[in-house]
Design a protein around this motif. Structure first.
Motif, PDB file in Angstrom:
ATOM      1  N   TYR A 105     -24.678   0.125 -16.141  1.00  0.00           N
ATOM      2  CA  TYR A 105     -26.088  -1.342 -17.288  1.00  0.00           C
ATOM      3  C   TYR A 105     -26.652  -1.866 -15.850  1.00  0.00           C
ATOM      4  CZ  TYR A 105     -27.589  -5.046 -19.568  1.00  0.00           C
ATOM      5  OH  TYR A 105     -28.201  -5.617 -20.012  1.00  0.00           O
ATOM      6  N   TRP A 119     -26.941  -1.329 -25.086  1.00  0.00           N
ATOM      7  CA  TRP A 119     -26.382  -1.235 -23.878  1.00  0.00           C
ATOM      8  C   TRP A 119     -26.247  -2.797 -24.045  1.00  0.00           C
ATOM      9  CZ3 TRP A 119     -27.338   2.570 -19.259  1.00  0.00           C
ATOM     10  CH2 TRP A 119     -26.265   3.422 -19.497  1.00  0.00           C
ATOM     11  N   ALA A 125     -22.402   0.340 -19.987  1.00  0.00           N
ATOM     12  CA  ALA A 125     -23.167   1.316 -20.609  1.00  0.00           C
ATOM     13  C   ALA A 125     -22.055   2.194 -21.928  1.00  0.00           C
ATOM     14  CB  ALA A 125     -23.421   3.132 -19.320  1.00  0.00           C
TER      15      ALA A 125
END
Length: 198
Positions: A105, A119, A125
């Motif tokens: 992320y 997200w 993620a």
């Protein structure tokens, strides 16, 4: 949807771009009905209709399907991430699944990439992305909980200390007169590595 989707029809969506272009040209330039062109070229009617509309909006667009539109990271970025994870693991600092998803992320946000809105809410993620990434790099990465390694154990494993160990072992062999046939491998469970001084 299952984690690994298997197509019911493996040939679905695999119409060559040249055939699709011919079918679209037949409909647009020759006035052939969509149903007839689809049957003649062996293309699903809905697919042909979508490509005709696509050709009307963007005439120079290729007629092949674009499967890359949903990708988040490029091949280079994913390889860099896999190498980073492998290097951390070799340095006795393996990342957990949760930490790895957070790292993905952070990489996506730092590079200004387009990613699912979910997200942002989780600041990590998704599980689907993680499982797909691990499938793509299963040759070098594996899903395991990192094992805690003490600094003393990590730093003690070097050429000098291992050499000293084998020098001592060799001297014991010579002193006791034992051979390799008299050495046994034991399970370390229940055996303390730190002995009390008496």
């Amino acid at each position: 949807m299952p984690q690994v989707y298997k197509r019911k029809n493996p040939d679905y969506g695999k119409v060559p771009a040249e055939i699709m272009q011919k079918a679209v040209n037949d409909v647009q330039q020759n006035g052939k009905p969509v149903r007839q062109a689809a049957k003649e070229y062996g293309i699903p009617r809905g697919t042909l209709r979508n490509n005709i509309m696509k050709a009307a909006r963007m005439p120079n667009q290729p007629m092949s399907p674009n499967y890359q539109h949903a990708r988040i990271f490029s091949d280079e970025q994913e390889t860099m991430l896999a190498d980073y994870l492998l290097k951390f693991s070799q340095m006795f600092h393996g990342l957990s699944v949760k930490s790895m998803k957070k790292l993905a992320y952070e990489l996506a946000t730092a590079n200004g990439l387009k990613y699912p809105a979910r997200w942002d809410t989780e600041k990590a993620a998704s599980k689907d992305w993680y499982l797909g990434f691990m499938r793509r790099y299963k040759e070098i990465l594996s899903i395991r909980q990192p094992e805690a390694t003490s600094l003393a154990r990590a730093t003690a494993f070097n050429r000098h200390t291992v050499g000293n160990y084998f020098d001592l072992l060799h001297s014991v062999y010579e002193e006791k007169g034992v051979s390799g046939a008299q050495i046994f491998n034991l399970d370390e469970t229940g055996i303390t590595m730190v002995h009390k001084v008496q």
